[in-house]
Design an enzyme around this catalytic site. Structure first.
Site, PDB file in Angstrom:
ATOM      1  N   TYR A   5       3.246  -1.891  -8.186  1.00  0.00           N
ATOM      2  CA  TYR A   5       3.831  -0.987  -7.227  1.00  0.00           C
ATOM      3  C   TYR A   5       5.337  -1.200  -7.042  1.00  0.00           C
ATOM      4  O   TYR A   5       5.923  -0.536  -5.998  1.00  0.00           O
ATOM      5  CB  TYR A   5       3.110  -0.728  -6.112  1.00  0.00           C
ATOM      6  CG  TYR A   5       1.656  -0.610  -6.228  1.00  0.00           C
ATOM      7  CD1 TYR A   5       1.198   0.414  -7.002  1.00  0.00           C
ATOM      8  CD2 TYR A   5       0.728  -1.425  -5.575  1.00  0.00           C
ATOM      9  CE1 TYR A   5      -0.372   0.771  -7.337  1.00  0.00           C
ATOM     10  CE2 TYR A   5      -0.698  -1.195  -5.830  1.00  0.00           C
ATOM     11  CZ  TYR A   5      -1.004  -0.333  -6.647  1.00  0.00           C
ATOM     12  OH  TYR A   5      -2.666   0.124  -6.883  1.00  0.00           O
ATOM     13  N   ARG A  67      12.150 -27.741   6.742  1.00  0.00           N
ATOM     14  CA  ARG A  67      11.214 -26.700   7.148  1.00  0.00           C
ATOM     15  C   ARG A  67      11.968 -25.475   7.920  1.00  0.00           C
ATOM     16  O   ARG A  67      11.436 -25.108   8.828  1.00  0.00           O
ATOM     17  CB  ARG A  67      10.277 -27.254   7.819  1.00  0.00           C
ATOM     18  CG  ARG A  67       9.499 -28.338   7.213  1.00  0.00           C
ATOM     19  CD  ARG A  67       7.971 -28.788   8.082  1.00  0.00           C
ATOM     20  NE  ARG A  67       7.305 -29.777   7.244  1.00  0.00           N
ATOM     21  CZ  ARG A  67       6.266 -30.264   7.603  1.00  0.00           C
ATOM     22  NH1 ARG A  67       5.858 -29.913   8.822  1.00  0.00           N
ATOM     23  NH2 ARG A  67       5.521 -31.267   6.841  1.00  0.00           N
ATOM     24  N   THR A  93      24.333 -18.319  15.577  1.00  0.00           N
ATOM     25  CA  THR A  93      22.792 -18.735  15.522  1.00  0.00           C
ATOM     26  C   THR A  93      22.291 -17.915  14.236  1.00  0.00           C
ATOM     27  O   THR A  93      22.663 -17.158  13.897  1.00  0.00           O
ATOM     28  CB  THR A  93      21.908 -18.298  16.887  1.00  0.00           C
ATOM     29  OG1 THR A  93      20.543 -18.716  16.638  1.00  0.00           O
ATOM     30  CG2 THR A  93      22.206 -16.727  16.764  1.00  0.00           C
ATOM     31  N   SER A  94      20.981 -18.574  13.805  1.00  0.00           N
ATOM     32  CA  SER A  94      20.413 -18.019  12.784  1.00  0.00           C
ATOM     33  C   SER A  94      20.356 -16.553  12.721  1.00  0.00           C
ATOM     34  O   SER A  94      20.733 -15.917  11.586  1.00  0.00           O
ATOM     35  CB  SER A  94      18.906 -18.748  12.462  1.00  0.00           C
ATOM     36  OG  SER A  94      19.081 -19.874  12.375  1.00  0.00           O
ATOM     37  N   HIS A 141      -9.849  25.158   6.860  1.00  0.00           N
ATOM     38  CA  HIS A 141     -11.170  24.416   7.088  1.00  0.00           C
ATOM     39  C   HIS A 141     -11.759  24.008   5.534  1.00  0.00           C
ATOM     40  O   HIS A 141     -12.884  24.003   5.552  1.00  0.00           O
ATOM     41  CB  HIS A 141     -12.249  25.094   7.653  1.00  0.00           C
ATOM     42  CG  HIS A 141     -11.678  25.341   9.137  1.00  0.00           C
ATOM     43  ND1 HIS A 141     -11.394  24.411  10.298  1.00  0.00           N
ATOM     44  CD2 HIS A 141     -11.091  26.470   9.680  1.00  0.00           C
ATOM     45  CE1 HIS A 141     -10.767  24.841  11.387  1.00  0.00           C
ATOM     46  NE2 HIS A 141     -10.536  26.277  11.160  1.00  0.00           N
ATOM     47  N   SER A 262     -11.944   7.890 -17.807  1.00  0.00           N
ATOM     48  CA  SER A 262     -13.143   7.034 -17.294  1.00  0.00           C
ATOM     49  C   SER A 262     -13.576   6.201 -18.466  1.00  0.00           C
ATOM     50  O   SER A 262     -13.689   6.402 -19.568  1.00  0.00           O
ATOM     51  CB  SER A 262     -14.339   8.179 -16.710  1.00  0.00           C
ATOM     52  OG  SER A 262     -15.404   7.196 -16.636  1.00  0.00           O
ATOM     53  N   SER A 263     -13.930   4.911 -17.922  1.00  0.00           N
ATOM     54  CA  SER A 263     -14.617   3.908 -18.751  1.00  0.00           C
ATOM     55  C   SER A 263     -15.653   4.282 -19.472  1.00  0.00           C
ATOM     56  O   SER A 263     -16.404   4.082 -20.310  1.00  0.00           O
ATOM     57  CB  SER A 263     -14.507   2.767 -18.074  1.00  0.00           C
ATOM     58  OG  SER A 263     -15.586   2.641 -17.061  1.00  0.00           O
TER      59      SER A 263
END
Length: 437
Positions: A5, A67, A93-94, A141, A262-263
């Site tokens: 995707y 880390r 700061t980060s 509907h 379709s298979s």
């Protein structure tokens, strides 16, 4: 996001290498701003600009020890820059780097989405005008209601997609904010003028206030818009799925040479793209929900939002980009079966004219309650006996006390169902030209 995707343009924006390029872009902008205000010697800035670089593999290697991905990134950059690196990330700061870079990343990603929306808008518009005068069965509907223009289906999607595009533009303005405000956002170790200079260079707005992070309501809003655009695509796909059902057969997804449905059953031609779009729209909605959860954080900040955004932002942008392009291909290659559209229009033997019979009876002096009763009685006979609705009306003496044969000729005519379609098209076009202002 899995490769299935992912399209290369959007995938590149969200790659790890691109992320670090955005980070470096912010850090260099800060260094330039500091140099301009006399905080970094020009020689050191020149050295930083010349040597600042990174290696994704080296960052990963350092991160095994630290880390902390930001520290790993800065350490790797410092290895390349040398002594001048002491000025990099000074007073920051980060999140100053991460959130400002994320704004750049989101902006570039939104631009790609907008390009795809323009293409889809074009394909839908072409179909809307091609089928403007094609009469089809309108449904409510899921049941036959009254005839309408087949082109109006596409026109309604054009109209909605235009609103989606405007919403995305609003979201882009809302997300393109930067911050260079330091720990807890009070500029204790960095001058606010640095933030203004950096944001100006990067063509961002400076956040009026940032509590070490840019507030996540902005990101949540963006994710809602992404999810909403997903529902527009789902709406299109869902309609095509219904219209492709064997019993309906009014449209088909394009079926390529060599394609298999379709298979097990060689005869199958399934609406696989439409089904895929409907499924992926659910992922966008789930991600939008997670973005809302990210807005409430502890005190000035925590990082509970960070791990979530590493997943939902790239995945949602990549998915929506893919979905829009798929729907563009779906619409461009859509097969419209006009013979089946006509067949379905006439399937109920004229029942679609029940409302105009009711209205004409009321106009001729019959009470609405009585008129409804008379028309419904004949409509039920039409359903049960598969008889011509007009012939049943003609045989009903109570109804024919009010109507003439000439009235019936006018009633049982399809022309009225297209009589105001041009006005609808003009209204949509006018709204688009005005930008819904």
């Amino acid at each position: 996001m899995i490769k299935r995707y992912s399209l290369p343009e959007m995938e590149k924006v969200w790659s790890e290498e691109s992320k670090y390029h955005y980070w470096l872009k912010v850090e260099l902008a800060v260094c330039r701003a500091m140099c301009k205000h006399g905080m970094i010697p020009k020689a050191d800035l020149k050295n930083i600009e010349k040597k600042a670089n990174f290696s994704v593999d080296r960052i990963y290697e350092i991160e095994k020890t630290t880390r902390h991905d930001v520290i790993a990134f800065l350490t790797n950059v410092a290895e390349n820059v040398g002594e001048s690196a002491r000025y990099i990330h000074y007073g920051m700061t980060s999140s100053d780097m991460i959130d400002t870079a994320l704004a750049l990343q989101c902006r570039d990603a939104i631009n790609l989405l907008q390009d795809e929306i323009v293409d889809l808008f074009s394909y839908l518009s072409i179909k809307a005008f091609k089928y403007k005068d094609l009469l089809c069965m309108g449904r409510s509907h899921g049941i036959h209601a009254e005839p309408t223009s087949f082109g109006l289906k596409f026109l309604s999607w054009v109209d909605e997609l235009f609103r989606d595009s405007k919403r995305l533009t609003d979201a882009k303005l809302d997300i393109t904010y930067g911050q260079i405000s330091g720990a807890v956002g009070n500029y204790a170790h960095i001058d606010p003028k640095i933030e203004l200079a950096v944001c100006k260079e990067l063509n961002l707005s400076a956040a009026d206030i940032s509590t070490q992070i840019i507030s996540r309501d902005r990101h949540a809003y963006l994710m809602q818009i992404i999810a909403l655009i997903g529902t527009t695509l789902e709406k299109i796909a869902l309609e095509i799925r219904h219209l492709q059902r064997t019993e309906v057969g009014e449209v088909e997804e394009g079926f390529a040479k060599g394609q298999k449905g379709s298979s097990a059953m060689p005869h199958k031609k399934n609406p696989v793209t439409s089904e895929q779009i409907c499924g992926l729209a659910r992922v966008l909605r789930a991600n939008a929900s997670a973005a809302i959860e990210n807005n409430a954080l502890w005190h000035e900040r925590d990082i509970s939002h960070s791990s979530v955004e590493r997943i939902i932002l790239p995945d949602s942008f990549i998915l929506l980009h893919y979905m829009i392009r798929k729907v563009s291909g779906l619409i461009n290659n859509l097969v419209v079966n006009e013979a089946n559209i006509k067949r379905n229009l006439e399937m109920t033997n004229g029942l679609v004219f029940s409302q105009i019979v009711l209205l004409q009876l009321a106009e001729k002096g019959c009470s609405r309650e009585k008129a409804y009763e008379l028309v419904q009685k004949n409509a039920m006979k039409c359903w049960e006996k598969k008889a011509s609705f007009r012939s049943l009306i003609e045989k009903d003496k109570m109804i024919m006390n009010y109507l003439t044969k000439a009235d019936l000729d006018e009633i049982f005519c399809y022309d009225r169902y297209l009589s105001n379609v041009d006005n609808i098209y003009k209204s949509v076009q006018t709204n688009i030209e005005r930008g819904y202002k």
